[in-house]
Design a protein around this motif. Structure first.
Motif, PDB file in Angstrom:
ATOM      1  N   LEU A 146       0.873  -1.179   0.000  1.00  0.00           N
ATOM      2  CA  LEU A 146       0.000   0.000   0.000  1.00  0.00           C
ATOM      3  C   LEU A 146       0.903   1.220   0.000  1.00  0.00           C
ATOM      4  CD1 LEU A 146      -2.660  -1.082   2.654  1.00  0.00           C
ATOM      5  CD2 LEU A 146      -2.770  -1.304   0.158  1.00  0.00           C
ATOM      6  N   ILE A 147       0.722   2.098  -0.957  1.00  0.00           N
ATOM      7  CA  ILE A 147       1.634   3.225  -1.158  1.00  0.00           C
ATOM      8  C   ILE A 147       0.866   4.529  -1.013  1.00  0.00           C
ATOM      9  CG2 ILE A 147       3.252   4.303  -2.762  1.00  0.00           C
ATOM     10  CD1 ILE A 147       3.355   1.449  -4.157  1.00  0.00           C
ATOM     11  N   LEU A 148       1.306   5.368  -0.081  1.00  0.00           N
ATOM     12  CA  LEU A 148       0.667   6.663   0.149  1.00  0.00           C
ATOM     13  C   LEU A 148       1.452   7.750  -0.568  1.00  0.00           C
ATOM     14  CD1 LEU A 148      -0.103   6.333   3.963  1.00  0.00           C
ATOM     15  CD2 LEU A 148      -1.590   5.809   2.029  1.00  0.00           C
ATOM     16  N   ILE A 149       0.751   8.526  -1.389  1.00  0.00           N
ATOM     17  CA  ILE A 149       1.363   9.649  -2.092  1.00  0.00           C
ATOM     18  C   ILE A 149       0.588  10.914  -1.753  1.00  0.00           C
ATOM     19  CG2 ILE A 149       2.255   8.203  -3.971  1.00  0.00           C
ATOM     20  CD1 ILE A 149      -0.038   9.288  -5.754  1.00  0.00           C
ATOM     21  N   GLY A 150       1.211  12.037  -2.010  1.00  0.00           N
ATOM     22  CA  GLY A 150       0.582  13.333  -1.763  1.00  0.00           C
ATOM     23  C   GLY A 150       1.657  14.358  -1.431  1.00  0.00           C
ATOM     24  N   MET A 151       1.224  15.578  -1.297  1.00  0.00           N
ATOM     25  CA  MET A 151       2.139  16.684  -1.025  1.00  0.00           C
ATOM     26  C   MET A 151       2.815  16.536   0.333  1.00  0.00           C
ATOM     27  SD  MET A 151       2.272  19.091  -3.424  1.00  0.00           S
ATOM     28  CE  MET A 151       2.663  20.596  -2.526  1.00  0.00           C
ATOM     29  N   MET A 152       3.939  17.241   0.495  1.00  0.00           N
ATOM     30  CA  MET A 152       4.586  17.293   1.805  1.00  0.00           C
ATOM     31  C   MET A 152       3.609  17.896   2.793  1.00  0.00           C
ATOM     32  SD  MET A 152       7.334  20.310   1.021  1.00  0.00           S
ATOM     33  CE  MET A 152       7.374  20.373  -0.756  1.00  0.00           C
ATOM     34  N   GLY A 153       3.494  17.245   3.933  1.00  0.00           N
ATOM     35  CA  GLY A 153       2.560  17.713   4.945  1.00  0.00           C
ATOM     36  C   GLY A 153       1.174  17.108   4.832  1.00  0.00           C
ATOM     37  N   ALA A 154       0.964  16.187   3.880  1.00  0.00           N
ATOM     38  CA  ALA A 154      -0.352  15.572   3.698  1.00  0.00           C
ATOM     39  C   ALA A 154      -0.683  14.562   4.794  1.00  0.00           C
ATOM     40  CB  ALA A 154      -0.447  14.904   2.328  1.00  0.00           C
ATOM     41  N   GLY A 155       0.330  14.122   5.535  1.00  0.00           N
ATOM     42  CA  GLY A 155       0.100  13.161   6.612  1.00  0.00           C
ATOM     43  C   GLY A 155       0.422  11.731   6.226  1.00  0.00           C
ATOM     44  N   LYS A 156       1.190  11.542   5.165  1.00  0.00           N
ATOM     45  CA  LYS A 156       1.483  10.195   4.669  1.00  0.00           C
ATOM     46  C   LYS A 156       2.166   9.335   5.728  1.00  0.00           C
ATOM     47  CE  LYS A 156       3.848  11.906   1.303  1.00  0.00           C
ATOM     48  NZ  LYS A 156       3.725  13.368   1.435  1.00  0.00           N
ATOM     49  N   THR A 157       3.142   9.889   6.430  1.00  0.00           N
ATOM     50  CA  THR A 157       3.864   9.114   7.435  1.00  0.00           C
ATOM     51  C   THR A 157       2.979   8.826   8.647  1.00  0.00           C
ATOM     52  OG1 THR A 157       5.992   9.979   6.711  1.00  0.00           O
ATOM     53  CG2 THR A 157       5.899   9.085   8.940  1.00  0.00           C
ATOM     54  N   THR A 158       2.313   9.826   9.161  1.00  0.00           N
ATOM     55  CA  THR A 158       1.450   9.650  10.338  1.00  0.00           C
ATOM     56  C   THR A 158       0.335   8.658  10.050  1.00  0.00           C
ATOM     57  OG1 THR A 158       1.932  11.913  11.006  1.00  0.00           O
ATOM     58  CG2 THR A 158       0.008  10.870  12.009  1.00  0.00           C
TER      59      THR A 158
ATOM     60  N   ASP B 140       3.301  -6.904   1.911  1.00  0.00           N
ATOM     61  CA  ASP B 140       2.767  -6.532   3.234  1.00  0.00           C
ATOM     62  C   ASP B 140       3.451  -5.305   3.814  1.00  0.00           C
ATOM     63  OD1 ASP B 140       1.014  -8.711   3.132  1.00  0.00           O
ATOM     64  OD2 ASP B 140       2.547 -10.051   3.926  1.00  0.00           O
ATOM     65  N   LEU B 141       3.587  -4.294   2.985  1.00  0.00           N
ATOM     66  CA  LEU B 141       4.261  -3.071   3.393  1.00  0.00           C
ATOM     67  C   LEU B 141       3.356  -1.876   3.127  1.00  0.00           C
ATOM     68  CD1 LEU B 141       7.078  -1.773   4.250  1.00  0.00           C
ATOM     69  CD2 LEU B 141       7.392  -1.374   1.801  1.00  0.00           C
ATOM     70  N   VAL B 142       3.296  -0.966   4.095  1.00  0.00           N
ATOM     71  CA  VAL B 142       2.680   0.342   3.883  1.00  0.00           C
ATOM     72  C   VAL B 142       3.850   1.299   3.678  1.00  0.00           C
ATOM     73  CG1 VAL B 142       1.315   2.207   4.878  1.00  0.00           C
ATOM     74  CG2 VAL B 142       0.636  -0.174   5.275  1.00  0.00           C
TER      75      VAL B 142
ATOM     76  N   ILE C  88      -0.969  -0.773  -4.421  1.00  0.00           N
ATOM     77  CA  ILE C  88      -2.190   0.017  -4.508  1.00  0.00           C
ATOM     78  C   ILE C  88      -1.814   1.410  -4.026  1.00  0.00           C
ATOM     79  CG2 ILE C  88      -4.558   0.322  -3.694  1.00  0.00           C
ATOM     80  CD1 ILE C  88      -4.648  -2.732  -3.256  1.00  0.00           C
ATOM     81  N   VAL C  89      -1.949   2.384  -4.907  1.00  0.00           N
ATOM     82  CA  VAL C  89      -1.493   3.745  -4.632  1.00  0.00           C
ATOM     83  C   VAL C  89      -2.673   4.587  -4.149  1.00  0.00           C
ATOM     84  CG1 VAL C  89      -0.305   5.764  -5.555  1.00  0.00           C
ATOM     85  CG2 VAL C  89       0.266   3.482  -6.422  1.00  0.00           C
ATOM     86  N   ILE C  90      -2.469   5.229  -3.001  1.00  0.00           N
ATOM     87  CA  ILE C  90      -3.513   6.030  -2.359  1.00  0.00           C
ATOM     88  C   ILE C  90      -3.027   7.478  -2.265  1.00  0.00           C
ATOM     89  CG2 ILE C  90      -4.905   6.322  -0.272  1.00  0.00           C
ATOM     90  CD1 ILE C  90      -4.079   3.237   0.234  1.00  0.00           C
ATOM     91  N   TYR C  91      -3.739   8.371  -2.907  1.00  0.00           N
ATOM     92  CA  TYR C  91      -3.404   9.796  -2.905  1.00  0.00           C
ATOM     93  C   TYR C  91      -4.178  10.487  -1.790  1.00  0.00           C
ATOM     94  CZ  TYR C  91      -3.502  14.681  -4.727  1.00  0.00           C
ATOM     95  OH  TYR C  91      -3.441  16.047  -4.881  1.00  0.00           O
ATOM     96  N   LEU C  92      -3.442  11.059  -0.836  1.00  0.00           N
ATOM     97  CA  LEU C  92      -4.039  11.878   0.214  1.00  0.00           C
ATOM     98  C   LEU C  92      -4.037  13.317  -0.289  1.00  0.00           C
ATOM     99  CD1 LEU C  92      -2.346  10.401   3.428  1.00  0.00           C
ATOM    100  CD2 LEU C  92      -4.447   9.661   2.266  1.00  0.00           C
ATOM    101  N   ASP C  93      -5.169  13.751  -0.767  1.00  0.00           N
ATOM    102  CA  ASP C  93      -5.319  15.085  -1.359  1.00  0.00           C
ATOM    103  C   ASP C  93      -5.732  16.069  -0.267  1.00  0.00           C
ATOM    104  OD1 ASP C  93      -5.639  17.224  -3.060  1.00  0.00           O
ATOM    105  OD2 ASP C  93      -7.531  16.506  -3.902  1.00  0.00           O
ATOM    106  N   VAL C  94      -4.806  16.936   0.105  1.00  0.00           N
ATOM    107  CA  VAL C  94      -5.011  17.878   1.218  1.00  0.00           C
ATOM    108  C   VAL C  94      -4.976  19.306   0.667  1.00  0.00           C
ATOM    109  CG1 VAL C  94      -4.001  18.697   3.400  1.00  0.00           C
ATOM    110  CG2 VAL C  94      -3.992  16.251   2.858  1.00  0.00           C
ATOM    111  N   PRO C  95      -5.898  20.161   1.108  1.00  0.00           N
ATOM    112  CA  PRO C  95      -5.903  21.552   0.635  1.00  0.00           C
ATOM    113  C   PRO C  95      -4.570  22.256   0.929  1.00  0.00           C
ATOM    114  CG  PRO C  95      -7.904  21.066   1.874  1.00  0.00           C
ATOM    115  CD  PRO C  95      -6.993  19.886   2.054  1.00  0.00           C
ATOM    116  N   THR C  96      -4.183  23.144   0.001  1.00  0.00           N
ATOM    117  CA  THR C  96      -2.883  23.820   0.137  1.00  0.00           C
ATOM    118  C   THR C  96      -2.788  24.649   1.419  1.00  0.00           C
ATOM    119  OG1 THR C  96      -3.644  25.625  -1.278  1.00  0.00           O
ATOM    120  CG2 THR C  96      -2.391  23.852  -2.336  1.00  0.00           C
ATOM    121  N   GLN C  97      -3.872  25.238   1.879  1.00  0.00           N
ATOM    122  CA  GLN C  97      -3.838  26.012   3.124  1.00  0.00           C
ATOM    123  C   GLN C  97      -3.453  25.121   4.306  1.00  0.00           C
ATOM    124  OE1 GLN C  97      -3.809  29.208   3.809  1.00  0.00           O
ATOM    125  NE2 GLN C  97      -3.655  28.787   5.998  1.00  0.00           N
ATOM    126  N   VAL C  98      -3.994  23.915   4.353  1.00  0.00           N
ATOM    127  CA  VAL C  98      -3.662  22.963   5.422  1.00  0.00           C
ATOM    128  C   VAL C  98      -2.198  22.543   5.295  1.00  0.00           C
ATOM    129  CG1 VAL C  98      -4.188  20.683   6.404  1.00  0.00           C
ATOM    130  CG2 VAL C  98      -6.057  22.160   5.599  1.00  0.00           C
TER     131      VAL C  98
END
Length: 176
Positions: free
Chosen positions: A4-16, A72-74, A96-106
């Motif tokens: 499972l692969i998390l993508i998105g901008m820096m600060g989107a919360g991918k690691t957390t 079996d890796l996130v 399986i790629v999951i995009y965490l789309d977070v508003p730029t203000q956040v």
């Protein structure tokens, strides 16, 4: 189970979010940037300083290639992982790629005091985030199997949304 692969901008919360997702699904967790730091023994800003963004991107592609082979890796990726076509291809084919789309203000609120983000060490970081998001959003969308609106709620809530989206995705891909 697939990676499972998390993508998105820096600060989107991918690691957390990724750590919580891995815990809940009893999978291993890896952060691509942290793996690069562990391998090189230096920080991401130092790699940028010594090798430039191109040098960092080469290292990132090597790490993506290695990590996406693991079952079996996130995997939490760096925000710019999608700028390299080979990375997009490897992630899409191997997980399986999951995009965490977070508003730029956040994103700005979450990253404005972080000195470990080389691309934000500019006069106007808010504008830089908006520029990066405009450039990368189409690539995130092209790469993702699942797109989720992020930035609201806590990591456990985001993980629940991911698990629901994964169930729908798997049901849809199993249909003839």
């Amino acid at each position: 189970m697939s990676c499972l692969i998390l993508i998105g901008m820096m600060g989107a919360g991918k690691t957390t979010v990724g750590k919580e997702l891995a815990r809940r699904r009893r999978m291993r967790f890896a952060d691509c940037d942290q793996a690069i730091v562990a391998r090189t023994g230096v920080s991401i800003p130092t790699i940028f300083e010594l090798e430039g963004e191109a040098g960092f991107r080469r290292r990132e592609t090597q790490m993506i290639d290695e990590l996406t082979r693991e079952p079996d890796l996130v995997l939490a990726t760096g925000g710019g992982v999608v700028v390299t076509p080979l990375n997009r291809e490897l992630m899409r084919e191997r997980g399986i790629v999951i995009y965490l789309d977070v508003p730029t203000q956040v994103l700005f609120e979450r990253t404005r005091h972080d000195r470990n983000r080389p691309l934000l060490q500019v006069e106007n970081p808010r504008q830089r985030i908006e520029e990066l998001h405009r450039a990368r959003d189409p690539l995130y969308r092209e790469t993702a199997h699942i797109i989720l609106a992020g930035g609201r709620g806590n990591p456990c809530n985001m993980v629940r949304q991911i698990e629901e989206a994964l169930a729908r995705y798997k049901a849809d891909t199993c249909r003839p």
